[in-house]
Design a protein around this motif. Sequence first.
Motif, mmCIF file in Angstrom:
data_model
loop_
_atom_site.group_PDB
_atom_site.id
_atom_site.type_symbol
_atom_site.label_atom_id
_atom_site.label_comp_id
_atom_site.label_asym_id
_atom_site.label_seq_id
_atom_site.Cartn_x
_atom_site.Cartn_y
_atom_site.Cartn_z
ATOM 1 N N THR A 170 42.310 37.336 31.480
ATOM 2 C CA THR A 170 43.122 38.451 31.947
ATOM 3 C C THR A 170 42.322 39.395 32.835
ATOM 4 O O THR A 170 42.847 39.947 33.812
ATOM 5 C CB THR A 170 43.700 39.228 30.743
ATOM 6 N N LEU A 171 41.046 39.589 32.509
ATOM 7 C CA LEU A 171 40.177 40.401 33.364
ATOM 8 C C LEU A 171 40.129 39.815 34.777
ATOM 9 O O LEU A 171 40.249 40.550 35.779
ATOM 10 C CB LEU A 171 38.771 40.452 32.770
ATOM 11 N N ASP A 181 49.344 43.854 30.552
ATOM 12 C CA ASP A 181 48.313 43.164 31.302
ATOM 13 C C ASP A 181 48.890 42.181 32.310
ATOM 14 O O ASP A 181 50.020 41.695 32.185
ATOM 15 C CB ASP A 181 47.346 42.444 30.356
ATOM 16 N N VAL A 182 48.060 41.875 33.302
ATOM 17 C CA VAL A 182 48.469 41.004 34.403
ATOM 18 C C VAL A 182 48.370 39.546 33.964
ATOM 19 O O VAL A 182 47.353 39.112 33.428
ATOM 20 C CB VAL A 182 47.575 41.252 35.634
ATOM 21 N N SER A 183 49.418 38.784 34.193
ATOM 22 C CA SER A 183 49.435 37.374 33.835
ATOM 23 C C SER A 183 49.067 36.514 35.036
ATOM 24 O O SER A 183 49.022 36.988 36.179
ATOM 25 C CB SER A 183 50.819 36.975 33.316
ATOM 26 N N ARG A 184 48.827 35.249 34.779
ATOM 27 C CA ARG A 184 48.541 34.296 35.851
ATOM 28 C C ARG A 184 49.725 34.214 36.815
ATOM 29 O O ARG A 184 49.540 34.137 38.032
ATOM 30 C CB ARG A 184 48.240 32.930 35.247
ATOM 31 N N THR A 228 47.303 25.245 45.897
ATOM 32 C CA THR A 228 46.058 25.868 46.358
ATOM 33 C C THR A 228 45.781 27.176 45.616
ATOM 34 O O THR A 228 44.622 27.532 45.385
ATOM 35 C CB THR A 228 46.116 26.141 47.877
ATOM 36 N N ILE A 229 46.843 27.870 45.215
ATOM 37 C CA ILE A 229 46.651 29.102 44.447
ATOM 38 C C ILE A 229 46.079 28.788 43.074
ATOM 39 O O ILE A 229 45.160 29.473 42.592
ATOM 40 C CB ILE A 229 47.978 29.882 44.337
ATOM 41 N N ASN A 230 46.594 27.750 42.425
ATOM 42 C CA ASN A 230 46.069 27.368 41.115
ATOM 43 C C ASN A 230 44.620 26.903 41.200
ATOM 44 O O ASN A 230 43.805 27.211 40.322
ATOM 45 C CB ASN A 230 46.936 26.267 40.500
ATOM 46 N N GLU A 231 44.288 26.168 42.249
ATOM 47 C CA GLU A 231 42.895 25.748 42.442
ATOM 48 C C GLU A 231 41.989 26.962 42.588
ATOM 49 O O GLU A 231 40.877 26.997 42.057
ATOM 50 C CB GLU A 231 42.790 24.861 43.688
#
Length: 378
Positions: free
Chosen positions: A218-219, A287-290, A308-311
């Motif tokens: 999460t950080l 908190d910010v999620s993926r 490409t974002i997941n990579e």
Amino acid sequence: MIFHFKTSSGWLYGWQNRHGVKKVSIQGEKICSIGANEIEKCTKNFKIFVENHGFTSEQVFNADETGLNYKALPKKTLDFCVNSYAPGWKVQKQRITLMVSANSSGYRLPLVVVHTAKRPRCDTKSNMNALPVAYYAQKNAWMDQTIFRDWFMNSFVPNVRNYLMSEGLSQKAVLVLDNVPSHPVEGFKTDDGNIFCYFLPPSSTAVLQPMDQSVIETLKHRYWKKFIQDLVSQENIDLADYWKNYNIKNAIDNVADSWSELSSTTLEKCWNKLWPNTESPSNNSDDVSRADVATSTSSALPLENSETINEWLNCDENDCGYELLTDEQIINKVNDEEENNDDYDGTDNNNENGHNPTASFLRQEAKIAASNLEKCIA
């Protein structure tokens, strides 16, 4: 009298056989090879340990390292930025090591950052103590035992004592750690013995270590969302120029802000697996999620897709923040220290890392090397 300790592959092979050290393939601390029964036993033993020492949730802490490739971008956007000012230039990772530490009631200590430079670039005139993090320099930006010991005695202990005093609690605490080469051996504690380390069983950290239970992830989500928002919100400067000028001081400020903004709920919930009897907070979290990061990134960077974002978000997931040495590297490390010892002139002046290459120090380093090998046993 100078103590000469010269190693060789034969010496290391014999040492491994005598101590039953196996050569294994590992990828940081994410391996978990213990079953449900062993996990239950670990949590039961930890509960008994806490009760026997009379610790409250405010007195139980955990710390864990991770690597951060602080200037990474999704591939297509990164290619665009690089080719805009340096066509054909090969991008190298620009990484730092982070160490997060918090207790089971949600209190967090200042973030630790390890970088290669003694002083962050573009910040040569400021007071290093004014940085929003505990900053350390190491030639490869790894956490090591020297840095960890210094942090424990000069940052962790004073902060914890001040915190316990403000809470009206007795001056005793425990720091839960995993068994990795960057951490000290069993029995590491303050002179009065009131603040000490508790080591989790090997190969259990992926399941039990609190900071591994969504805190580090999460950080990083917060950091990357802040990074992208800053990247696309600049006026009178294009994306490529902003990326080029983004430096370690910018990264320190952003990751420190991300750490301070992390919700207390996230810090409390991460203890549920190791210490399930602690009072569980509500499931509400800001908190910010993926998914939040992916959504903001895809709208801000139109060149990118979900793959490409997941990579990009996974680019440093196997970076554990400390160095895993091969047999040859261990031999070279010890031999290099022995060569440095040959030039020792008998003075007590410390070098920049606080090392004195005396005979007693080399013996200590040999013991640490042996301990590090034992921590890698399967």
